[in-house]
Structure formats: C-alpha cells, structure tokens
Design an enzyme around this catalytic site. Structure first.
Site, PDB file in Angstrom:
ATOM      1  NE  ARG A 123      -3.633   0.393   2.281  1.00  9.49           N
ATOM      2  CZ  ARG A 123      -4.432   0.721   3.295  1.00  9.49           C
ATOM      3  NH1 ARG A 123      -4.818  -0.205   4.162  1.00  9.49           N
ATOM      4  NH2 ARG A 123      -4.841   1.968   3.443  1.00  9.49           N
ATOM      5  CB  SER A 276      11.912  35.779   9.200  1.00  3.96           C
ATOM      6  OG  SER A 276      12.562  36.461  10.246  1.00  3.96           O
ATOM      7  CE  LYS A 282      16.209  34.372   5.877  1.00  2.00           C
ATOM      8  NZ  LYS A 282      16.932  33.576   6.872  1.00  2.00           N
ATOM      9  NE  ARG A 315      11.906 -16.611  12.359  1.00  5.12           N
ATOM     10  CZ  ARG A 315      11.389 -17.819  12.544  1.00  5.12           C
ATOM     11  NH1 ARG A 315      11.400 -18.372  13.734  1.00  5.12           N
ATOM     12  NH2 ARG A 315      10.841 -18.458  11.535  1.00  5.12           N
TER      13      ARG A 315
END
Lengths: 445, 445, 445, 445
Positions: A123, A276, A282, A315
C-alpha cells in the site's frame, strides 16, 4: 510522546506523512497480522486442513476483533516479537475457544509479521506511485511551459553557458520516471506472503501447505514466493534502496530550489516560503530544505535495511529487529518527501527577468564558447579559441563586455560574424527545449 | 500512531526507553524552549535590557503556561521550525501583552531550539551515566566472582586456548569504562546555551549581550560558549559518536551473549529468554539481539548527525532538520541499550559444566600450545613444535586425545613433563584472572 | 593499478596525501610490524625471557631485513592476516635460525598487527595536528585582518542581517580548535601496544609478561593498556570519529567557499580555481569541492570502523578485516582534507565591493530589523514592528528602497531617528568583530 | 604504496580482485576515455560534423596512443577532473595537430569521464554475472546432493526443528538468483553513453548531435539515453545498491558458514581454513569472514554513491568526486566477494554425523512440535500441547529424553502414536527437500 518527528503531533506535518504513517501504527500492524491469520484459516479450511467452522470464524474475527497494542507491551517485550503476544489476545478476543485453537495453525511468528509488513509495503508503494504521478504531471506541465525560457546553466557553482528552465525541470523529472519503474518493480519483490513455518519447511502443516500458500496469496493480493524469504531479505533491501534513491532524486530537486532561490540568484520560487517577522524580505525554502534532510536520512536508513540482510541461520532476531527500527520510518520519509515535492512542483514560479539579469551580469562571458564557435566559421578553431581567450582577458582587465572586447581585438576581420546571434542566450540553448518537451511527453505517456 | 518502535505503545518496552523518550516528547521540547525564554528574560532584566516586571513575569509563565504541541502543527509546518509557532502561542498564553512583548528579545529561533536541546542532552547524558554505573557495578561483581572460572577462548569462531569467564566479562566492561569518560566529555561539549541572534552576531541585543549569556548559562546549568555554535555542530557529532560507540560496545556484549548461549555452546544464560510454546527447549536471546540491533541502528544515526555538520552559511535549514530526524532517536537508542545491558549484566548465569565440557570436546587440542611449551623445557622449541604438530595429526587420524598421541609419540623422552599440568585448562589461563580482578577494581574506583 | 584515488598515480594529488598514504604502504606496514617484533624481543631479553643474543639480534634485523609485501601475497590470502606470512619471511631473512626461533615469542598475530597500526595512527595524528596548526594560523590571521569587514549573513539560503567576514572565518576555525583537542585525545586512546597473546591472556609468556609490555611500550613510544584491546575497539572508533568530525568541519568550510564563490555571489575566492578553456570566466572551486567529497566519504568510512566494534568472542576475523578496509583510507581522507584546507585558508581573497553590493541589492531589506529597533526607541515595539512590516510591503510593491518607504510612511514622527546609522551594515555587525578577534586569539594561544 | 587492500600487493589476493581491479586502473580509465573520444570523432565524421580525415585518425590514435597517468597528476589536481589534463596529452600524442584539433569537439569532460565509467561498469557487471553463474551452479549441485540431509534449523541462535542442508543451501542461493536479475537490470541503467556538452544542451554540437549520440552508442556497445544524465545519478545509485545487496546476500552465506563451522557446531567446512601453527586444531574461516567484511564495507560505500545523487545545478564537482571515491572500490568489493563465494560454494563439506549428533544432543526437545502434532491425532490439540509442555518440564528436571518423559506421562493412552516417526528428524523436514530441489532447478534454468 514522540521521539521522532514522524510521530510528533507538533512537527509531523512538516516531516512526516499522515497517510503512510497510518500504515505503520500499532493498530494497522495488528490488523495486518490478523488479516494474515484470517487468510491462513480460510485457505486451510478450503483444503480441509482445519474445520470449516473455524475457517469461517477466524477471518471474520480477524476483521472485527479489536486489540489494543499497548495491552500487549509486556508480552512483546518478553518475546521480542509481537506475534506471540498477539495470538493469545486474538484467541481470547474471539470468544470461541473451539475455533480459536485453529488460529495460526502451522505458521510461525515471522510468517504473520512479514506478511503483515508486505501488505503495508504494497500500500505504501501505491501511495508513492500515485504521488509520483502527481509530481510528474506537474513537472511535465512546467517543463513544457518553460521549455524555451533561457537561463544560465551552472556547473561547479559557476555560470556556464545557457540552457532553458524547461531543461532543468526535465533534469528533475527524468530520474522520477525511473524511480517510478524502480519502485513498482521493488514493490513486486516485497508484495509476498510469508508462509514457511517454524524453520522454513512448513513441516507442521503437512500436505497441502503450498496450496494453502497460493490461496492465501490470492486472498491477500500478494504473491506466493517460490522459496521462503525468512532469511532472504534482499527484496526488502531493494525496496529500501528504491525509496532512498527516490528520496535522493527529490533531494537534488530540493537542492536546486534552494540554490536558485538564494537571495543573490532569485530565479525561482516554489511553495510557501517560511517568513520571518524580523526579516520580512526572507522567504525560507522550507520545503526544499525538508527534501534535502529527508534524502540524507533516507540514505542512512536504507543502509540499515541493507545491513539487516546479514543474518544467521534460519532466523536472526537481531537482524530482523533492525528492520523494524529502520524500514517503517524510511517509508514515511519517502512519503513525506513526495508530499513536499508535489507541492513544490505544482508551484514553480520562475523569474525570467532575474534569469536574464544573471546572464547579463557575466558581461558576455558565458557566451564565450558561442563566440568562439562563431569565430571559427571564419578562421581555424585554435585561432578562434586564442582570440576569444585574449578578448576575455581584455574584458576582465578593462571591465568591458566580452563582445566589445572581441570587436576591439578582431576588428575588420570579423565583419561576417553575427554578434547579435552569438551573444543571445536564447539562440544558444541547443537541445534544451527538445529535452524539456521530450520529458513532458515521456511523463505523460 | 507510531512509525518507529521508539514511540509505539506496543513495542516500546522492547526497543525504546520511557525515561529518555520522555525528554524528547513535544511537551518536554516545548518546556525546554520556554525555560530558555524564561532564563533569557531573567538575565535581560538583571542587566537592564528589558523591564523588571517582564523579567519576572516571563520566567514564571515559562514554567506555568501549558502549550499543546499539536496546536502548533500548521504553523510549524509553515515555518519549518517550531519556535516561530511557539513564541506567539506563549505570548498569548501569558495573558499579559505588556510583558509578552519582551519575550525572545534579540534572540533567534535557533537559540531557543538549540538551548532546549542542550538541556535535554545533558539530562540524557546523566541518565546514561547512571545506567553505565549500574552495568559496570554488575559486571565488576561478575568479573570478580568468575575471575578464575576456566572457559575456552574462541578466536575466529574456533576454540583457541583457555581463558576465564571473568576475563571475558572484563573485555565487555573495559570499553564501558572508557564510554563513561567519553560520554561525560561529550556531554560537556553540548551542554551549552545558544545565544547568538539572527545572524550569529547578537546585534539586536546591543551592549550587555555577553553578560546576558553568562547569566542565562548559570541559570540553566549550562555553559556559555566562547563563540556561537549555530553552525559549529562538531560537538553534537561528537556526542552522537559517543552514543554510537557506547552502543557498539554493548553490541559486542550482546553478540557474545548470543554466541555463548547458542544451543551447541550453552555456556551462558542472561536475562529472561523469550520462550516458544511450540519449541519449549528454546530460550531466545531477546535482550542480546536487541543490543545488536540497536548498535547497528545507532551507527547509522550517528552518521546522519555527522553529516549535518556540513551546513551552509550562518544557518542551513536542511542540515539542522537532519539533526531532528536522527539525534533524539539516537539518544533513546542508547538509553534502551543501557537498559537491556543492565538487566543482562545483572543476570549472567554461566554454566561451568558446559564450559568444561566444550573444552574437553577438543580432545586436548586446545592445549596444544601449552603442550608445546611444556615440551620445549626439554628440547629445542622447533623440535617441540614439530612433535606437537605430528601428535596432533596422529590424534586427528586415530581419534585419540592429544595427550595420548603425544605420549605414544614421545615415549620415554618425556618423563619429566607434567602432563596433568599441561592439559589442565585451569592452569593455563595466564593473566585472565588478573585482568578480571583489575577490571573489577577499575569499575569500582 | 589503483582502485581508489588514494593509490592512483593519476589522481592522488587531488584526493590523496602522499605523506599519510606512505604510512599505509605495504612497506610501512611491514616495517611497523617488525618494529613490534624487535621491541618485543628486546623487552623479553631484558627480563630474561629469551636469550640475550636473540634479544639483540632481532631488533637489529627488524630494522634491516627487507621484505617484499607482494612475495607474501599467497600466504596472506591463505591465512587472512599478514603476520603468519610475515614471521617466517622475517625469520628466513634474518639468516640466523638460532635467534629467529625466538621471534614473536608468546605473541599473537593481532598483537603485531595492532601495534603496527598504532605506531602509524600515532604518526598520522601528529601529521594532522601539524596541519591543523597551519590551517588555524592562517585562519587566525584572516579573521583578524577581516574582523570588521561587513558582509551579509545568510540564513537558510537567504540574506539575513549583517555580519563580518572575520566572524565567518571564526565560524570555520572554532570547530578546528576543538578538532585538534579531540584528535589529540583520540590519538592517546589508540597509541597503545597490543600484547595479549593467542587468547588475550598472555599465558604463553608466563611470568614477566606485563613487565615486557611496559618495556615494549616505552621502546615504541606507546602506552601499555591496563587491559587487552583485542576486542575493545572503541578507541579506534573514537579515532575514526574524530577524523570524520574533523572532515565534517572542513566540509562546512568547503561548502561555504563554494557558496560564497558562486558567480552570482562572488564575495570570496580561495586557492587556484580550476579553469576551463571553453568557459574562460569560470573558476571552478576545486579545493572546496574536494573538501565536501572527502567529508562525506569520511562519514561513511567512520561508520564502518564503528561497526567493526561489534565482534564475537576473543577475536573476530570479519570485524577486524572491516577495519583494514576502512580505517587507513579514512586517515588519508583526513590528511587530504587538511592539505586542501591549508591551501585554501592561506589564500582567502574576499571581495569587499561584491560584499557591499550584495547587501545593497536587498534595497535596505536586510536592515529591516535594525530599522525596527531604531524605531522602537520612539514608539512601542509592536508598533515599530508593524510599521516596518508595512514599509517593507510598500517597498516591495513600489520598488522602493526600504528607507524611502519608511520615510514616506513614517513622516514627521521620526525626525529623531538616525537613518544613516540604521541602514549602515557596518554599524550593525554586533559582536561579529569581537568573535573574529577572539577566535584569532584562541587559535594563537 | 597502497592505502587500501584493493591496491596492496601484499593483501589484494585476500580482499581485492585482480580482474575487476584492472578495470579501474589509471591505464584502463585513460583508455576508456580515449575510446569515447574515438567513437565521438568517428560518429561526428559520419554525420559530416568534423573532417573525414580527423574522424579516421582520432579513433586509431585512441587505441594506440599511450598516456601515462602519473604524467597528468599535476594537471588533474589543478582541474579537479582528469579529462582537461588528458585531452592535451592525447592531442600531443597524436602527432597530428590538424586532426588533434577535432578531438573532443563539442563534448564536455563529464561526457568523456562518465562514458568511460559506463564502459567499465558494463564489463564489471559481465564479470560479476559470470561469477554468479559459477556460484549458482555450485550451489545447485550441492542443494540437490544434500536435499534430504537432515540438520537442525536454528532460529534466534537456538536449535529449532529439523530442516535439510539442501534447504539451507537454497536459502543462500535464492537471493543470488534475484541478485543476478537485479544486476543485469541495473547494468542496463548505467551502460549509457554520456554526450550532453558543457551545460547538458549539446549546443556546441549543433544539428546532428543526437545522431552522433546514437552512432557513438552503437560503436561503444552502450545505449544513448533519452535525456542527459549529468545530474541524474539514480542509475549509478541503483547499480551501487545492486552490488551492495549482492554483497549482503553473500555476507549471509559467509555468516552461516562461520556459524556452522564453529568448533562446537562443526557441521560444515568450506574453502581452505586458515591454520595456526600454535593451534593446530583451528581451521579459521578466512573466506567466510572476508564475505562478511566485504558486505559491510559495500553497504557503507553504496550509501556514499546514493548520497552523490544530491547534486547542485548542471554539474556538482563535490558530488561527482564522491562517486570516484566510492564506486570503483564498491565494484571491486563485489568482485572479491563473488570470487570468495565461488570458492566456498564449490567446496562445501557437510558433516552428517555432527549434524545428527547436534540434533540428538537436544534430548528429543527439537521434536517437541512434532510430538505435539502426533499426539493431537488422538486428543484435542490444546491437551496435546499441554501434555508436551509438561513432559518437556519433566525431561529437563529429570534429565530424561523427551520421548521417555512423554511415554512416562502419557502411558497407555498413546498406544497408537508412532513415536519412532515422531522423533525421527528425517521424517520431519517438511518441504525442505522440495525447496532444495526447486532451487537447483531454478538455478539451472
């Protein structure tokens, strides 16, 4: 509580991704493992391995029984794996001991956990694929729209010769075309059920085991592998690599947005710049910075997933645990990167005037190669090269435009040269427009 | 929701650490940044930079005002940093606009965020130091208790010559002695306030700025650095490295516990083995596996923190963000490793019979070196070496114990040799007992 | 043949370092291991463990006998370690079998190899320390010379407020002051002899073993550790980390040189820019790019050294081999970085006119904070902030300088404000000059 | 001199690979770049872009002119790239200035360097593919030969239930089947010519540029990409990832060989064990250890190649340089791993007696699951489970074999149970033999 930005309510909208993060919640993990148990029982019923009644009851319960992950915490900590804690809780939650006894018949913890992971990775890949589609569509539109917009190419941090903004966009998009193919292929490699039993032999299941595997795979929308993958983790490493490479390509996109958006360059804005209050001029490149940070994080995480391939015997708890620490956050990292990239790709705002201005600021120097080629129509190439070199030196020394320096030095010899053409960036973008439109066509194909 | 095990209610008791994770919750982060704002205001009041009333009100509010991190999410996502979202919320929460205007006076977001981080790293280091103390105390006791217990040393996965279990324990503990020193030193390097203003010059604060810094540092229990560290992140990288190295040493401990606890070795148990209902003989080495996984994860994360050192200009949002993704989870990784290691160190259960049995199973081969030295008392060393080599071949070919093979081959020549001594592992442990006791003494010093 | 740039005759002057690379040649490795054998024999002679004649002959031979590494290749490949191939070759080369028999008495391969490594790491650290001294001296001079030179600070790729070039230089140098301390400390942690014998117990050496170790350490200029470090590799990991952190700090230096040297910024040149015949205006930042590449490479390599800490039992061939693959090239990486950084630090060529021009190009915007503070002398701070914000909007909309926009908006109210001061970057560099000079003083201390 | 084992005459037969290392020698790199120049000229001649005479002379010279890499060292160091040093040397070496002027016409350094790299990566991939074929053939034979050989499966370092040695071999081989496909695909993605000119637009080449690219690609046996890849480095990252994943899978093979070859396990030998004169019983797993070390090194290197994707603008010297530091040694790492794996796969020597003995040493415990299934034929599964659990406790407490404990506890109830079958490992290997033979068939397909 949130140790990582991926789970922090405060910062997750910056660095996480709600859709893909949801796939890795405790609840989603539990549900995915229960879906494995349900599909297993259903398939085992179909081949007569367990009673029909149990085979009907277990899948139903797997969808309905609610289990709280936190209630399993102590048992998980003791076992080192969630499944041995989950199975008893599920059985208890079924309220039907006669059916519950048939839950997890012949399977092992890793089967449930890995299949549960596979369901979610599949998914995740679909979400990423869809987002890549969005990004590519936006970049295709932009590449076409700006296919001919001249701008300076920069090599090694220096203005080189002209290109077009569309070609730059194509350079961002081309790797994403490949990333999409790579991701789809890698997703196939992990969209597998795991059903191999305690030691990878399915011994406890007896006859019919492989038929069960095929039925389960169909039920879950996954593939039944030819051979067990309990210890064959290369598919996960390839998937992790595909995510990291995707993030890397988006990191390059982010890097370029930052560079082109610098105050002194100012050729491109995208997204919503973080402002800012103290510095109103900026426009901080929040999204591009995030792309860079995520790309670098992804690279480290994919290294950990790679390393988890090195496991012992049938494992290896240590290697497996390392996957849990790294792979889910890598998926979310990639999703967050795609989310930001989509927003940025859809809001590219080039500034043609600044693009032109930055080229002009080189005083004709960036057209030196073009001038040399123009000259070499009328003189041997080495001579042309030498003349341009000398003119460049003149220009630098005397503060002249290169065209003026060349005219001063070349004089009457060069009557035939079309200086306007030689010094017009728009006439020296080569195949840039072709590349831009080709990318757009490929992205739409 | 929990993308990582560090924040998953289901799995955090296995892989996370509640105490250190709590330091990195949104709430703890917010409080730490507010403590910065409180200390800043108090110090600025003391030097007359802001009004006394504000200087008194702000620290109080910094302790009392409750701010919900999730309410800041959108603003954080827009700004790319939490502080610009936090400051207005804090000001609003103060309910005292006349004082609120003086909050954050002259500081920059990074000052608040980095100081807030420093406060928590310092506490993290203290937690880890205490846990290291616990681990070392347990190892010291065990090293002393088992200083003389003979066991096979293994080199390159093969039984080599004898050592003692105490010496093995000392080999686990010695790096932790150094880790503790390293961590304390690294903690000093990050236990710093940050106060440098928008561009690292403190310009907005005017005269008295450095006095403010000193007062703040004292208030917060941190150090005021000689020079700003907005872009000087080597201290963070050193801290991250210290954590990763600590985790690496604990990983070696875990690796050895796994190896010594294998079914076929069976010399050591520790902690509570995760059982298996289908396989009742198994005692899975849950804790040791976790140590290994955390060590490898830590190594990758510390690489990311290192990489974040490479930043541009006076502030680099991408590099900074990379720290947020990696450093907090690295701290929790180290804490979880120390927690597991403490439990394991306190529960070491050696099996002297298996230790003896494994040595005996080599048929005297592991004493070949000792036999050679014994022989070389009575003949030139090269001859002794050759004789042992030949006897080993005999022993392998004829299925003899090496002692028998040697006696057969050497015959009357070797009357004076004390074969009992030569083949007694307990008499060939060299300095192993000394090392074990030395470590114990050092750990207790 | 050269798989890596470190050993390629063609490219090593770009990416390698002849002085430190020489420490890791086969010849240097062989000599270092023979020095171990020599010192061992000398010390064993002193305590009466081996005959005096051998104790005198072996050290002499260790200096004189020439052994060709390539002649050992097959034996090294078989043993997986060089020492078992080297010892017979050395013994043969001595031409004195009676002494040769005493070579390597009681020691193990790892003792010789690790001590040989320690000798070279110590020298590597000394080379790096000296180079750091050169870099720091150059940066100190430059920081002082340009302590007051105003330039724009950039945060998050945007021009922020003023700083000085000297402060920027201090930001490069401050981490190097710490790097030097860190490196010296880390070097102490690896400048150790290894003498622990086959299984880390020194059993074969009997009484006097520790005295031998002390004498050897003195002879070799190394330290005798309290406990064996065959498997305690944290010191190596710390050393590797110190190199990677050093490289990271130099990477930041390189990053800034690239950014400040961009065509559109043009504020700083350093080193010899790589030219291009076709593009005569270009001055490629070769050295700074190399610093960046080396920093990133170093980070990965240090991760490998960290990982090699995770080893099994008393010796783990896999982990040990991983060190050989990564640590020597990390040393050379650091050395090459220091070499380039030294050349760059000594040739910093700022362009004050471009610095001024870039600040002016913001139309006063970068002084907005200063203007706000100036205004707040005559009105409440929130009002001042609002007025500046509005003026900024005016300026952007109408293409005005911020000063003009403010004067238009503020009118007669603001007679008392010293606008010249408010908009002069040189008067708003805060503590930048202080930091620059402080760094210079610290670097010279 | 040799900083890395890859170039060290002493150690390269252990850790390097002569065949693939040769591809990355200076000489091979120079020749590959000259082949680019030759093919470029030939193609440009074919479309009339340069004179026929030059188009004939240049390819010839590209094969014949000998250039010493070390003679280029200073120029390479100055330019930061080899090509600007190579072209003048090649032109001079041609001794035909009239043709030499047409060398490299319209191309850029990166075109030559990247195409030269592509030629060698393609050959590297072919070498690796062939070696994978050899490994797989050996593993297929072994899997078939030992398809039914019972051995204990181990999960989480504990003996679990039976499997067969053939199934274990299949678990090593299955990832290599995928590695081969992955490598072939990744090789296609890098077997590309680069021909994009100074700024990626091919402007200097004018009309016919793309036709030149197609002709060149055909000449060189490479593909002409749709779009330039100067900055689209995802293909290289995928290739690096494919190598690292291959090494990871071989690392798991090595890990298992080490574990199964431990003194206390002794079920498998492979390759030539490195012996020890002092410890004649040892057979050090040299090859397996090397596999592990190379796998971990490869993982770090592939991370560096990934990171080099993050580049700025149309060419980023730093990112590109990082590739040179990491990619060639990664190729050699993979080649060395394949070489060792081939030797090991061809010499697998299982010890059936030890395999049986290790299973028997569990006292029937490893058959507990089988016993439970046997019991559940005659009683409800929960009861069977409880009875087995109780019998296991009895067995442990009384030192009994599980079968005896079960018989004691179950008594007359269990007459019908075939205990011989239940406790015979060979009858409980499930699909292990099927998997072994299936792998063999797939490997031979």
């Amino acid at each position: 509580m949130a140790v990582t930005p991926f789970d922090s309510p405060m910062i997750r909208d910056l660095l996480s991704d709600r859709e893909v993060a949801a796939l890795f919640s405790d609840g989603a993990e539990i549900r995915a493992m229960l879906l494995f148990e349900g599909a297993l029982a259903k398939a085992q019923g179909a081949v007569g391995m367990i009673p029909q009644t149990a085979a009907a009851a277990i899948p139903r319960a797997a969808r309905d029984v609610a289990i709280d992950g936190s209630a399993l915490a102590a048992a998980v900590a003791a076992a080192g794996v969630a499944v041995p804690a989950l199975i008893p809780a599920f059985r208890a939650g079924m309220n039907a001991p006669e059916h519950a006894a048939w839950v997890h018949w012949g399977a092992t913890s890793q089967d449930a956990a890995d299949t549960g992971l596979a369901l979610r990775l599949k998914r995740c890949a679909a979400v990423l694929d869809a987002r890549l589609g969005v990004i590519l569509a936006a970049l295709a539109d932009a590449a076409e729209a700006h296919a001919d917009l001249p701008m300076a190419a920069r090599t090694r941090a220096q203005i080189a010769t002209p290109t077009t903004f569309g070609a730059r966009i194509a350079s961002w998009g081309a790797p994403l075309l490949r990333a999409r193919v790579r991701l789809a292929r890698a997703a196939q490699g992990v969209a597998l059920i795991s059903l191999a039993g305690a030691s990878g032999t399915l011994d406890a299941m007896g006859e019919g085991a492989e038929e069960v595997a095929c039925l389960m795979a169909e039920e879950l929308g996954l593939t039944a592998p030819d051979l067990p993958w309990h210890t064959g983790r290369d598919g996960l490493a390839e998937f992790a690599g595909a995510l990291a490479i995707l993030c890397g390509s988006l990191g390059k996109f982010g890097q370029d947005l930052i560079l082109l958006g610098q105050s002194e360059v100012g050729e491109l804005a995208a997204g919503e710049g973080g402002g800012s209050s103290a510095m109103p001029h900026k426009s901080n490149p929040v999204g591009p910075e995030v792309l860079l940070a995520l790309a670098r994080h992804a690279s480290r995480l994919s290294g950990a997933v790679q390393e988890a391939m090195i496991c012992g015997h049938e494992r290896d708890g240590a290697a497996w645990t390392l996957e849990w620490l790294s792979l889910p956050q890598l998926c979310v990292t990639a999703a967050a990167a795609c989310r930001h990239a989509g927003a940025l790709a859809a809001s590219l705002r080039p500034d043609p005037a600044r693009m032109r201005g930055n080229m002009e600021a080189t005083g004709g120097m960036m057209m030196a190669e073009a001038a040399m080629f123009a000259l070499s129509a009328g003189m041997p190439r080495p001579e042309a090269q030498a003349m341009v070199k000398a003119a460049c030196a003149d220009a630098l020394a005397q503060g002249l435009h290169l065209r003026a320096a060349l005219e001063a030095r070349a004089g009457a010899d060069l009557k035939g040269v079309d200086w306007d053409a030689a010094f017009d960036p728009a006439r020296h973008t080569g195949l840039a427009p072709v590349f831009a439109r080709r990318f757009a066509a490929m992205a739409r194909a």
